[in-house]
Every structure is written in structure tokens, then in C-alpha cells.
Design a protein around this motif. Structure first.
Motif, short mmCIF file in Angstrom:
data_model
loop_
_atom_site.label_atom_id
_atom_site.label_comp_id
_atom_site.label_asym_id
_atom_site.label_seq_id
_atom_site.Cartn_x
_atom_site.Cartn_y
_atom_site.Cartn_z
N ALA A 76 88.63 -21.29 29.86
CA ALA A 76 87.25 -21.72 30.10
C ALA A 76 86.38 -20.55 30.53
O ALA A 76 85.23 -20.43 30.10
N GLY A 133 86.57 -22.71 24.60
CA GLY A 133 86.63 -24.15 24.45
C GLY A 133 86.83 -24.62 23.03
O GLY A 133 87.26 -25.74 22.78
N ASN A 146 83.95 -25.96 27.24
CA ASN A 146 84.46 -25.02 28.24
C ASN A 146 84.58 -25.69 29.61
O ASN A 146 85.55 -25.46 30.34
#
Length: 621
Positions: free
Chosen positions: A131, A136, A297
């Protein structure tokens, strides 16, 4: 804006942007409280049997499945971006956990629990790092055909591991095929009581699904099997889960050392990839249904933190649940508070009635797992894929074989490797076309699809549907050269319809420079139309400003054709004027020579016949 909405907006504005508070916390409405409480109660009935069953499938004590349910749900409720996503143990992760942990545990249950907790912590750290690096979208590495094959193989692995439990027999094997063969070999030793309890639970769950009822049949199946076991006095004849330990989730990482981290790093990364793939798809689908959006994310970070918390308090890796989330939604959940209510009910159960599972047969838990993993196999999607694409069907089959022969964790690497190879294959030899003009149709179109199209005089218009990189640079330049060499007309310009070209690396740039030099030797100029700004900037950054100046770029293909046609017409007019002037010059010179010859004859002399000086001497006297 109403007064209530204004207060919620103000509350969000007061929070720093880096505070990962869940959206429902600042937007919650009191009117949702009853719906969330009812949904939490419905969810509670599914969490206990499912959590215990998936813990058993992972080779861990059933209580760890409840620890891995309570803690992550509460943590995710506080920081997760999805309003109704349920995080819990999942059937697709159970064989991954077993494959990573059990070989290292060497038969010790306590060590297996500690290693599973460490695996969850490492998985959480991997997802948090992903992240932070804004990865993501990494789950897109797993295309749908590969996911279909992977999940099909996973279903076979789980069924092969749980079928002996359902039958009450012992069957060993390194691969699911070997376990199935061993199970067939001991069918004569089947415990009929286990088979009746497990088969009955499986039939009840299947019947509930067949009728399309919104709430799952897992709870009534396990409750009935436990009641039958108690009433018929089968506790000594069948294997049971036993009473749960009374108390709350607590750290269980005793005996873990740094030496245990290294062998679990790769499995943690693989499980993180699969867990977030499932969670991300489920979270985005829920958000779209509610007219909202979820940051991939932020979702990855929240799931990572929830996993780390599960590992710290006696749990194991978890992910978004595709079976329990729909139950919460169908029961009317409006926010993550439904999950919090369900977690509190699980805690109350473990504190007040831990002995209630004393007569719960493990065959019934095996039925719960088998019913869940059968749902992983999307039969209609597999049939549809087989009809549509032989290549993608082959990829699906390869992923299935990798999981079922090499093992679950290596199977993940096989799936990712196949996805990358498929991407490179498509980018290495993408679709490419020569474009031409169609009467009464705007723009320029693929001549292979529209053979009635007309090539533009003096131009070759080429399109290459991929970024240019080391693997396809030569393919691109070879394609353009072949168009030029096959042309049956005089070519002055090559126009690259460059909208699909979204990137270029240094290797492809060298190929592009070689192409430009080859075209220049043939008196042809290379230009680009619709080239994206970042790619153009990259060309200039690579030092090609002198070669590809502003005159080499056009906003559209039509603009390039108009400009190059005008240039060609201007050159033609200029050449025609030059030819006319040269003819007039020759005509004027010829007329002047004629007058000179006439004057020479009038004077009695002989004009030079070839324009050379006269060889006749002075007159003789």
C-alpha cells in the motif's frame, strides 16, 4: 445541505488526512442501528461454524478460527474503507496456510498456531508495504482465466483434504491426486456414523442453496449434527471438535525466532496476493453497488493491518469473505457496525457457552468446508471461456495443473508467471495495421478489415497497438519497413498512428532511430500522429530533439495527412514552376541563337552549325 450532513462533513474535515478512520464512523446514522444489530445477529450464526471449519482445514485448532474472526473484524471496522465488507477466515486461504505452516510445525499444535500467527503478521507487513508503494493494482496480474484455473485447483486440494474427514478414514498423500487415490483405497473402512453426519450436513447446506434462501444453511447443519451426536450418544464413535477454551483472544507467538521468518516470507507474499485479489474484487463490487468508490491502496493497507492484528492475538491469515459478506448485506447491514455486533456475540459465546461445541462432529465441519470450496468453481464461466478462447483455456488448465501437482504455494507462482508471460506475449506481437481512407467515413481505418479502403498517395499510415519496449521494438520497425517495401507507389512520408503507444524504452528507441535512418536513406520522412505527451517527453529526454523536431508531431492522423498533402502539393507546384522556368529559359536561348545565325547569313558568312567557333579563315585576296 442539511444540518446533519453539515455536521458529518465538518467532522471529516477536522480529521487529519493521514488518519485512516473508516467512512462509516463519521457518517453513521442512528436509524441504521437496528438494521446493523439484526445483520450482526444473522452473521454471528455463520461466523462460528465457518471459522472453526476453516481453522480445521488449515490444520489448526478450531478456536483459532474464532480468534481470526473477532480481532480482524473489529480492526477493519475502525479503519477499513468498505462499509459492509466482512473480513474473516476463508476457504481459499486454508490450504495455503496449511502448506506453509504444517511442514514447519513438525506435528506440534502449539507451534503450528504460533507459526500461523507469524504468517499473518508477515502477510500484513507485505500488504502494508504494498500500500505504501501504491501497488493496489498488483492483483491485476491474475487474469480471469488464471484465477479460474487456480480456484478450481484449490477446490480440488481442499476436497481431497476434507473428504477423509467426512468419511472418518485416514488417507495420506503429497498431492490431491494421491490423497484421492488413497481415500478410494480405504473406502471399505468408512465410518458410517461420520458419513451420515457429514453427508447429512452437506445435503442440508446444498438444499438451502438450491432453494435460493438468502441466509446460509451452515448454522442449522452444524447445530443439527451436534444435536444428533449428543442425542444418539455418538461422541465416542465419531471425532468431535470438542469444547472451546474459555476466554478472549490472546497472543500465542511463543517459541518464534527470527529463523522462522525466512521460510514464511515467500508464502506470506503469495497469500497476500491471493487474499487481496479476492478482497479487492469484492470490495470494489460492493462499492459500485452503493454508488461509491474504494481506494485499492487504502483497502490493501486496511486488510494488512487486520491480518497483523489477527496474528498478534492467536489467529491466522484472513481475507474478505465472499460467503459471509452477502449474508450481512442480505440481512440489511448498513455499516461495519454489523461486524462489530457479530464479533461481540462471538466473544459472548466463547465466554458463556464454550462447551456447546463439545459434540460438534468434525465431519460436519468438513462438510462446511467442502460446500464452501465447491462454490469456488465457476462452471458456467469455465464453459464460456472454453468456447471463446483456446489460448486462455490453456492458461486456465495450466494454472489448475500447477496447483494440483506442484502444490498450492508454487501454484501461485505458476499462476503469476503465466500471467506475466501472457502479458509479454500479447505486447511482443500486438495487433498492427495499415490505415487507409474510406469514402464518406471520417478518419482512417484498418485496411485489412476494410479492403475497399484507399491508401493515401505518397503516405504509409501505420498503427501499432502496444507500448514500445525491448521485446517488440524490432517487430514494430520490421512491420513499418514491410509496408514501405510492399508499397506500389512513391512514398514520401510514413505516419505512425501512435495513440496506442503508451510508452517506450531505450532499446525500442534505438530501433526507432535505425528505422528513421533507413527511411531517410530512401528519401522518406517519419512523423507521428496522436503521440501522447509523456511518450513525446521521453523521446526528447532520450536526446532525439534534433532528429524529431516539432514538425514531426501532429495532434491527429487527419491533421498529419492534411499537412503532408499540402506539403506534397506545394512541392509539386514548386517543381512545376521550376520545370516551366527551365523550359522558358531554353526556349529564349534557342530564339537568341536563331537571330544570330540570320545576321551572319546577311553578312555573307556561314553560321556555326553546332554553336562552336567558325573554322573559316579570313577571305583570300
Amino acid at each position: 445541505m442539511g444540518r446533519t450532513e453539515a455536521r458529518r462533513t465538518t467532522a471529516r474535515a477536522r480529521l487529519p488526512s493521514w488518519v485512516p478512520v473508516a467512512p462509516w464512523v463519521t457518517d453513521y446514522r442512528i436509524a441504521w442501528l437496528r438494521s446493523d444489530a439484526m445483520a450482526g445477529a444473522a452473521l454471528f450464526g455463520l461466523l462460528i461454524p465457518s471459522g472453526m471449519a476453516y481453522a480445521q482445514a488449515a490444520g489448526l485448532p478450531p478456536a483459532t478460527g474464532l480468534y481470526a474472526t473477532i480481532v480482524p473484524m473489529v480492526v477493519y471496522a475502525a479503519i477499513g474503507p468498505s462499509r459492509v465488507l466482512v473480513l474473516a477466515p476463508d476457504s481459499s486461504l486454508a490450504p495455503l496456510i496449511a502448506a506453509a505452516v504444517l511442514p514447519l510445525a513438525a506435528g506440534s499444535e502449539a507451534r503450528a498456531v504460533a507459526l500461523a500467527g507469524l504468517l499473518a503478521i508477515l502477510m500484513g507487513l507485505v500488504m502494508a508495504a504494498g500500500a505504501a508503494l501504491r501497488l493496489g493494482a498488483v492483483t491485476h496480474l491474475l487474469s480471469r482465466p488464471i484465477r479460474l484455473g487456480y480456484l478450481g485447483g484449490l477446490a480440488l486440494v481442499v476436497v481431497a483434504s476434507q473428504l477423509p474427514v467426512l468419511l472418518g478414514v485416514e488417507a495420506q498423500g503429497d498431492t490431491p491426486w494421491q490423497k484421492l487415490a488413497a481415500t478410494v483405497g480405504v473406502l471399505g473402512e468408512t465410518n458410517l456414523a461420520d458419513l451420515a453426519l457429514g453427508g447429512g450436513a452437506l445435503a442440508l447446506i446444498g438444499a438451502v442453496r438450491a432453494f435460493g434462501w438468502k441466509l446460509a444453511g451452515v448454522l442449522p447443519a452444524v447445530v443439527l449434527s451436534a444435536l444428533v451426536t449428543w442425542a444418539a450418544g455418538l461422541g465416542e464413535r465419531v471425532q468431535v471438535a470438542g469444547a472451546l477454551p474459555r476466554g478472549l483472544p490472546a497472543p500465542a507467538l511463543g517459541g518464534i525466532t527470527l529463523a522462522d521468518v525466512v521460510p514464511l516470507l515467500l508464502p506470506a507474499a503469495g497469500i497476500a496476493l491471493m487474499a487481496f485479489a479476492d478482497t479487492g474484487v469484492l470490495s470494489q463490487s460492493l462499492a459500485r453497488q452503493q454508488g461509491q468508490s474504494v481506494s485499492g491502496n487504502r483497502e490493501m493497507a486496511a486488510v494488512g493491518i487486520a491480518n497483523a492484528s489477527a496474528g498478534l492475538f492467536g489467529g491466522f491469515p484472513i481475507s474478505g469473505s465472499g460467503s459471509r459478506t452477502p449474508v450481512a448485506v442480505a440481512a440489511g447491514a448498513r455499516s461495519q457496525l454489523a461486524g462489530v455486533f457479530a464479533s461481540l456475540l462471538v466473544v459472548a459465546f466463547m465466554l458463556a457457552a464454550p462447551a456447546a461445541t463439545a459434540y460438534l462432529p468434525t465431519a460436519a465441519l468438513a462438510a462446511v468446508v467442502i460446500a464452501a470450496v465447491i462454490g469456488l468453481v465457476d462452471g458456467p464461466a469455465i464453459v464460456r471461456l472454453a468456447r471463446m478462447s483456446l489460448t486462455e483455456t490453456t492458461l486456465m488448465a495450466a494454472a489448475f495443473v500447477g496447483v494440483t501437482t506442484l502444490g498450492v504455494l508454487p501454484g501461485i507462482l505458476v499462476a503469476v508467471g503465466l500471467a506475466l508471460l501472457e502479458f509479454v506475449r500479447r505486447a511482443w506481437s500486438p495487433y498492427r495495421a495499415e490505415l487507409g481512407d474510406l469514402e464518406d467515413v471520417p478518419g482512417y481505418h484498418d485496411l485489412s478489415r476494410h479492403p475497399e479502403g484507399v491508401r493515401v498517395p505518397g503516405l504509409v499510415i501505420a498503427r501499432f497497438d502496444a507500448p514500445l519496449f525491448f521485446a517488440n521494438g524490432a517487430v514494430f520497425t520490421g512491420f513499418v519497413r514491410s509496408l514501405v517495401e510492399r508499397a506500389d507507389r512513391d512514398i514520401r512520408h510514413v505516419v505512425i498512428a501512435a495513440e496506442p503507444i503508451t510508452g517506450i524504452d531505450t532499446t525500442a528507441l534505438d530501433e526507432l532511430v535505425d528505422l528513421d535512418e533507413w527511411l531517410d536513406r530512401h528519401g522518406i520522412e517519419l512523423v507521428f500522429a496522436e503521440l501522447k505527451g509523456p511518450v513525446k517527453d521521453r523521446l526528447l529526454k532520450f536526446g532525439t530533439r534534433a532528429r524529431f523536431g516539432p514538425g514531426h508531431f501532429y495532434p491527429t492522423v487527419s491533421a498529419a495527412v492534411r499537412a503532408l498533402r499540402a506539403d506534397r502539393d506545394e512541392r509539386a507546384d514548386r517543381d512545376e514552376r521550376t520545370d516551366r522556368e527551365e523550359r522558358n529559359h531554353h526556349d529564349g536561348r534557342d530564339e537568341g541563337d536563331g537571330r544570330s545565325q540570320s545576321r551572319a547569313r546577311d553578312a555573307g558568312g556561314e553560321p556555326p552549325g553546332d554553336g562552336s567557333p567558325s573554322r573559316s579563315g579570313p577571305p583570300k585576296g
